[in-house]
Design an enzyme around this catalytic site. Structure first.
Site, mmCIF file in Angstrom:
data_model
loop_
_atom_site.group_PDB
_atom_site.id
_atom_site.type_symbol
_atom_site.label_atom_id
_atom_site.label_comp_id
_atom_site.label_asym_id
_atom_site.label_seq_id
_atom_site.Cartn_x
_atom_site.Cartn_y
_atom_site.Cartn_z
ATOM 1 C CD GLU A 279 -2.436 -8.063 1.052
ATOM 2 O OE1 GLU A 279 -3.556 -7.507 0.921
ATOM 3 O OE2 GLU A 279 -1.800 -8.536 0.087
ATOM 4 C CG HIS B 203 -3.152 -3.570 -2.321
ATOM 5 N ND1 HIS B 203 -2.594 -4.591 -3.053
ATOM 6 C CD2 HIS B 203 -3.576 -4.116 -1.158
ATOM 7 C CE1 HIS B 203 -2.672 -5.716 -2.335
ATOM 8 N NE2 HIS B 203 -3.259 -5.450 -1.180
ATOM 9 C CG ASN C 172 -1.944 0.354 -9.679
ATOM 10 O OD1 ASN C 172 -1.513 0.772 -8.608
ATOM 11 N ND2 ASN C 172 -1.881 -0.915 -10.019
ATOM 12 C CE LYS D 242 -1.152 -0.001 -5.096
ATOM 13 N NZ LYS D 242 -0.633 -0.659 -6.324
ATOM 14 C CE1 TYR E 85 1.798 -4.706 -4.020
ATOM 15 C CE2 TYR E 85 2.852 -2.760 -3.110
ATOM 16 C CZ TYR E 85 1.781 -3.353 -3.746
ATOM 17 O OH TYR E 85 0.689 -2.606 -4.105
HETATM 18 P P1 RTP Z 1 -1.981 -4.661 -6.018
HETATM 19 O O1 RTP Z 1 -1.267 -5.869 -5.413
HETATM 20 O O2 RTP Z 1 -1.266 -3.363 -5.754
HETATM 21 O O3 RTP Z 1 -3.431 -4.628 -5.681
HETATM 22 O O4 RTP Z 1 -1.925 -4.845 -7.588
HETATM 23 P P2 RTP Z 1 -2.306 -6.094 -8.464
HETATM 24 O O5 RTP Z 1 -2.542 -7.301 -7.623
HETATM 25 O O6 RTP Z 1 -3.385 -5.646 -9.382
HETATM 26 O O7 RTP Z 1 -0.972 -6.279 -9.315
HETATM 27 P P3 RTP Z 1 0.389 -7.043 -8.964
HETATM 28 O O8 RTP Z 1 0.770 -7.813 -10.168
HETATM 29 O O9 RTP Z 1 0.306 -7.732 -7.641
HETATM 30 O O10 RTP Z 1 1.388 -5.825 -8.857
HETATM 31 C C1 RTP Z 1 1.440 -5.070 -7.686
HETATM 32 C C2 RTP Z 1 1.661 -3.631 -8.013
HETATM 33 O O11 RTP Z 1 2.928 -3.472 -8.621
HETATM 34 C C3 RTP Z 1 2.900 -2.380 -9.491
HETATM 35 N N1 RTP Z 1 3.328 -2.799 -10.800
HETATM 36 N N2 RTP Z 1 4.133 -2.084 -11.538
HETATM 37 N N3 RTP Z 1 5.780 -1.146 -13.598
HETATM 38 C C4 RTP Z 1 5.156 -2.305 -13.749
HETATM 39 O O12 RTP Z 1 5.245 -2.962 -14.743
HETATM 40 C C5 RTP Z 1 4.320 -2.765 -12.655
HETATM 41 N N4 RTP Z 1 3.632 -3.893 -12.622
HETATM 42 C C6 RTP Z 1 3.003 -3.918 -11.436
HETATM 43 C C7 RTP Z 1 1.491 -1.851 -9.535
HETATM 44 O O13 RTP Z 1 1.388 -0.765 -8.608
HETATM 45 C C8 RTP Z 1 0.695 -3.033 -9.038
HETATM 46 O O14 RTP Z 1 -0.522 -2.620 -8.484
#
Ligand code: RTP
Length: 158
Positions: free
Chosen positions: A135, A124, A121, A16, A56
């Site tokens: 994707e 991805h 973070n 990212k 997303y």
């Molecule tokens: P990613 O899709 O980016 O690999 O992340 P992930 O599966 O670990 O997490 P996901 O729940 O799918 O969330 C996607 C991305 O959204 C952002 N996020 N921000 N501010 C917040 O509370 C929050 N929660 C999630 C993060 O960048 C997360 O990687």
């Protein structure tokens, strides 16, 4: 289309913009290379809003969605999009990346080593074979963007 055989499946991994800004691209690429995975696509791209929203789409209803799309698309640094191939790479990629919640990401994982904030973070990784297929098509949909090449297979196929 994806390759369902987990011995040579593919996943979508993206550094990212904060990860690019912090100069972590090389370290992240190295971790996948050194684990034994094969890089079959890579590009730096500032995604359009439409691309980020589609990527997303599952999170559209979440309160952080707007901020997440802004973070991915603001162009302060590109996203480095990649496709990695190899045995169990979807699940292994997620394990190498670590948990979304920084308090739960193990210290040896990529997020566990480099991040403290869920909203910054750095990386991805696709969460399932189906997500990976979607994707990869979304980010590398043009012909020739994903490149098949032959690794020295005998080293890895035990
Ligand atoms: P990613 O899709 O980016 O690999 O992340 P992930 O599966 O670990 O997490 P996901 O729940 O799918 O969330 C996607 C991305 O959204 C952002 N996020 N921000 N501010 C917040 O509370 C929050 N929660 C999630 C993060 O960048 C997360 O990687």
């Amino acid at each position: 289309a994806g390759i369902k055989n987990t011995a040579s499946e593919r996943t979508f991994i993206a550094v990212k913009p904060d990860g690019v800004q912090r100069g972590l691209v090389g370290k992240i690429v190295s971790r996948f290379e050194e684990r034994g995975y094969k890089l079959v696509a890579i590009k730096a791209v500032v995604p359009s809003r439409a691309l980020a929203e589609e990527h997303y789409a599952d999170l559209r209803a979440r309160p952080f969605f707007r901020g997440l799309v802004e973070y991915m698309t603001n162009g302060k640094a590109p996203v480095v999009a990649m496709v990695w191939e190899g045995k169990d790479v979807v699940r292994q990629g997620r394990a190498m990346i670590g948990a979304t919640n920084p308090l739960e990401s193990s210290p040896g994982s990529i997020r566990g080593q480099y991040c403290v904030s869920v909203g910054r973070n750095i990386i991805h990784g696709s969460d399932s074979f189906e997500s990976a297929t979607k994707e990869i098509q979304l980010w590398f949909g043009k012909p020739g963007e994903v490149i098949d090449w032959e690794p020295a297979n005998w080293v890895w196929t035990m």
